[in-house]
Motif scaffolding. Structure first.
Motif, mmCIF file in Angstrom:
data_model
loop_
_atom_site.group_PDB
_atom_site.id
_atom_site.type_symbol
_atom_site.label_atom_id
_atom_site.label_comp_id
_atom_site.label_asym_id
_atom_site.label_seq_id
_atom_site.Cartn_x
_atom_site.Cartn_y
_atom_site.Cartn_z
ATOM 1 N N ARG A 1 -12.512 1.280 2.286
ATOM 2 C CA ARG A 1 -13.697 1.647 2.033
ATOM 3 C C ARG A 1 -14.157 0.815 0.639
ATOM 4 N NH1 ARG A 1 -17.344 5.253 4.385
ATOM 5 N NH2 ARG A 1 -18.957 6.105 2.835
ATOM 6 N N HIS A 2 -13.161 1.534 -0.116
ATOM 7 C CA HIS A 2 -13.601 1.042 -1.579
ATOM 8 C C HIS A 2 -13.444 -0.492 -1.805
ATOM 9 C CE1 HIS A 2 -14.057 1.607 -5.990
ATOM 10 N NE2 HIS A 2 -12.749 1.013 -6.071
ATOM 11 N N HIS B 1 0.770 -1.176 0.059
ATOM 12 C CA HIS B 1 -0.046 -0.021 -0.024
ATOM 13 C C HIS B 1 1.005 1.370 0.029
ATOM 14 C CE1 HIS B 1 -3.576 2.283 0.569
ATOM 15 N NE2 HIS B 1 -3.506 2.553 1.741
ATOM 16 N N TYR C 1 -15.357 -0.911 11.047
ATOM 17 C CA TYR C 1 -16.346 -0.063 10.488
ATOM 18 C C TYR C 1 -17.301 0.325 11.485
ATOM 19 C CZ TYR C 1 -14.171 -2.747 6.741
ATOM 20 O OH TYR C 1 -13.097 -3.376 5.873
ATOM 21 N N HIS D 1 -17.843 4.250 -8.022
ATOM 22 C CA HIS D 1 -17.132 5.335 -7.394
ATOM 23 C C HIS D 1 -17.910 6.363 -6.719
ATOM 24 C CE1 HIS D 1 -13.641 3.523 -9.404
ATOM 25 N NE2 HIS D 1 -14.244 3.647 -10.461
ATOM 26 N N ARG E 1 -8.843 3.533 9.773
ATOM 27 C CA ARG E 1 -7.876 3.177 8.984
ATOM 28 C C ARG E 1 -7.419 1.697 9.461
ATOM 29 N NH1 ARG E 1 -3.399 8.022 8.911
ATOM 30 N NH2 ARG E 1 -4.370 9.020 7.027
ATOM 31 N N ASP F 1 -18.835 4.679 8.760
ATOM 32 C CA ASP F 1 -17.565 5.333 8.985
ATOM 33 C C ASP F 1 -16.370 4.166 8.662
ATOM 34 O OD1 ASP F 1 -18.186 7.413 11.737
ATOM 35 O OD2 ASP F 1 -18.382 7.542 9.530
ATOM 36 N N ARG G 1 -17.302 -0.961 -1.339
ATOM 37 C CA ARG G 1 -17.914 -0.363 -2.462
ATOM 38 C C ARG G 1 -17.826 -1.323 -3.685
ATOM 39 N NH1 ARG G 1 -20.377 4.184 -3.670
ATOM 40 N NH2 ARG G 1 -19.521 5.562 -2.088
ATOM 41 N N SER H 1 -5.067 2.868 4.413
ATOM 42 C CA SER H 1 -5.804 3.994 4.619
ATOM 43 C C SER H 1 -7.420 3.344 4.636
ATOM 44 C CB SER H 1 -5.737 5.070 3.288
ATOM 45 O OG SER H 1 -6.229 4.492 2.159
ATOM 46 N N GLY H 2 -8.258 4.185 5.232
ATOM 47 C CA GLY H 2 -9.615 4.116 5.331
ATOM 48 C C GLY H 2 -10.281 4.192 4.234
ATOM 49 N N ASN H 3 -9.792 5.073 3.162
ATOM 50 C CA ASN H 3 -10.220 5.324 1.855
ATOM 51 C C ASN H 3 -9.806 4.093 1.151
ATOM 52 O OD1 ASN H 3 -11.353 6.815 -0.475
ATOM 53 N ND2 ASN H 3 -9.154 7.097 -1.206
ATOM 54 N N ALA H 4 -8.871 3.453 1.196
ATOM 55 C CA ALA H 4 -8.690 2.169 0.184
ATOM 56 C C ALA H 4 -9.633 1.191 0.788
ATOM 57 C CB ALA H 4 -7.228 1.786 0.384
#
Lengths: 194, 346
Positions: free
Chosen positions: B52-53, B18, B216, B84, B130, B127, B57, B47-50
């Motif tokens: 999450r996706h 990562h 989460y 996205h 990380r 939410d 998603r 990362s939380g962004n990674a």
């Protein structure tokens, strides 16, 4: 369309908590669905984390200092048994590559295998090695290490090679110069007797 | 409606790359600054962004696409929405409460994640924490969630950082294939001598065996939303549980377990799947109407170009519905969820 009941691609050994409804047909029986994600209980968590514990952290600082000193002492003896057929200009390059290669070949706790690999790599002759008192002295200290401590010693040397060799070179030069001074003094003494 | 805090412990079953960027042609792992009682450190993290996706998603949306029989039939705005979160593409922004309510009802997954409809942003209820590396420097942060950490002195974070190096192939170099073909080096390189373009690339990775704690929080959600969450997580794990880059060479695989008594429940996943199946047509119609410029989105007043969009949207919706019917016949033989599972594992 009737599909087979949920299939388990991987076994789920970790989950200690068994659902009481396990014997009933799964509500997902009519769909194809990936396996459930297991739940770890506190025992299972401890078992997992045990593999991440630092056993060397329990040792006193004196042990860590002794490991560093022994690494320097070991490397400082290697120029004494360096093979005569090798180019002396490559001395420290060769010693460095001996440590890294030998650790790669002996990644576990086999310190005898590691030392043998190092001696092979620097073409140390049997007679010169066994005749070297300093090398034999270091071997006695290495023998006192437990297998786990020996592994930590080899890891330390491999991971801190440049500082260890730097100190080892300084020590070897000091010992060599001290030896020359003693030889010169005894020669002068014998000449004066004559 | 309830709130859930779901914690996970994920073990790296292959090196995790990562990355935060490159230095030369060496990839550097992402790190975060951690301050604890011993000082300040720079520690690898996820990362939380990674998360999450990749965990929620992407697997959930891909499954939806197949379950609704829409593979190969989506336009860009629809793909953006599904995979996205969409973007604001309308000329004005305005709130359409009915549209939000429909979206929430039809798509429990996007109720959870939030999204952007063409003229409005809709907040989610999820939410994502990380991924915190389980190591000595993070002991203070993790012990609140994983009490067992208190009993151990964990390894320092740098013990989990390793390196990798690969080379790319090159037919210009006289390799076994060109040798087998009887080519000389010049022949293999198209008639002129030139240097090989093989490249060595290397980087840092978090070692196999490292563990990450992550979690989460599902805020004020129904069991359908929880079912959507659970299905996404299962699909992600079934496809290898990958995070970060270099999955093409086996990196990035995580094996996840839930903690602190949270149980993965078949009945919640089943209820969500049944809900999607029962609302299949309505879901497709929603996508076609909203993202094909249909009547629903332009209910506030239509310009000449808006009217054109409405007509083309309805036409697209009709085409999609007839396609859906023919797909439904095909899907009698092959279950889309099975296909989605196979597709995700590629």
């Amino acid at each position: 369309m009737e599909l087979q009941a949920e299939t388990n691609r991987e076994s789920q050994p970790q989950s200690q908590s068994q659902s009481p409804a396990k014997s009933l047909p799964s509500p997902l029986a009519k769909f194809f669905a990936p396996s459930r994600i297991p739940t770890l209980d506190t025992v299972a968590i401890r078992q997992r984390l045990a593999g991440l514990s630092d056993r060397s952290a329990a040792k006193p600082p004196a042990f860590h200092n002794a490991v560093k000193e022994l690494a320097v002492d070991f490397c400082a003896t290697l120029p004494r048994i360096f093979g005569s057929e090798l180019d002396r200009m490559t001395l420290w390059d060769r010693i460095g590559s001996a440590i890294t290669t030998s650790r790669a070949k002996n990644p576990g706790e086999d310190v005898d295998g590691f030392i043998q690999s190092v001696c092979d790599h620097i073409k140390a002759s049997m007679s010169a090695t066994l005749a070297c008192e300093r090398f034999c002295g270091v071997m006695e200290d290495v023998e006192k290490l437990t297998p786990e401590e020996a592994g930590q010693w080899m890891d330390y040397m491999n991971a801190h090679l440049v500082p260890v060799l730097s100190k080892a070179k300084r020590k070897w030069v000091e010992q060599r110069d001290a030896g020359k001074a003693v030889d010169a003094a005894s020669e002068a003494a014998s000449e004066s007797e004559v | 409606m309830k709130s859930y805090t779901i914690e996970c412990l994920s073990e790296a079953v292959s090196p995790i790359t990562h990355a935060s960027g490159t230095s030369g042609n060496e990839s550097i792992i992402a790190r975060e600054i951690v301050c604890n009682e011993s000082g300040t450190y720079s520690i690898p993290f996820l990362s939380g962004n990674a998360l999450r996706h990749r965990t929620i998603r992407e697997p959930g949306a891909l499954w939806l696409i197949d379950r609704l029989g829409l593979r190969g039939q989506l336009n860009l705005p629809q793909l953006n929405f599904l995979l996205h979160g969409g973007n604001l593409s309308g000329s004005t922004s305005h709130e359409n409460t009915r549209l939000i309510a429909d979206m929430h009802r039809l798509f429990p997954l996007f109720r959870l994640l939030g999204c952007s409809l063409p003229s409005q942003i809709v907040a989610g209820s999820l939410d994502v924490w990380r991924g915190t590396l389980v190591c000595r420097e993070n002991s203070q942060a993790i012990r609140a969630y994983v009490a067992a950490v208190d009993e151990l002195i964990l390894l320092p974070s740098e013990r989990f950082v390793t390196g990798y190096q690969y080379t790319t192939g090159d037919a210009d170099s006289l390799n076994i294939h060109s040798r087998e073909a009887g080519l000389s080096r010049i022949e293999a390189s198209g008639g002129r001598e030139r240097k090989t373009s093989r490249m060595i690339y290397a980087g840092q990775a978090v070692a196999k065996g490292a563990m990450f704690h992550h979690g989460y929080v599902l805020k004020h959600v129904s069991e359908l939303n929880v079912g959507a969450f659970l299905l996404s997580m299962r699909l992600w794990q079934a496809a290898g549980g990958t995070i970060g880059g270099s999955a093409r060479v086996g990196h990035g695989r995580l094996k996840t377990s839930y903690l602190n008594g949270f149980e993965d429940r078949d009945e919640l996943v089943a209820a969500y799947v049944e809900h999607v199946d029962a609302n299949r047509e309505a879901c497709v119609e929603f996508l076609m109407d909203v993202f094909g410029g249909g009547a629903k989105e332009n209910a506030g007043g239509e310009s000449a170009s808006g009217e054109k969009k409405v007509k083309s949207g309805r036409k697209a919706g009709k085409a999609a519905r007839s396609s859906l019917e023919s797909n439904s016949q095909q899907s009698e033989e092959v279950d889309p969820l099975a296909v989605a599972a196979v597709e995700l594992s590629r």
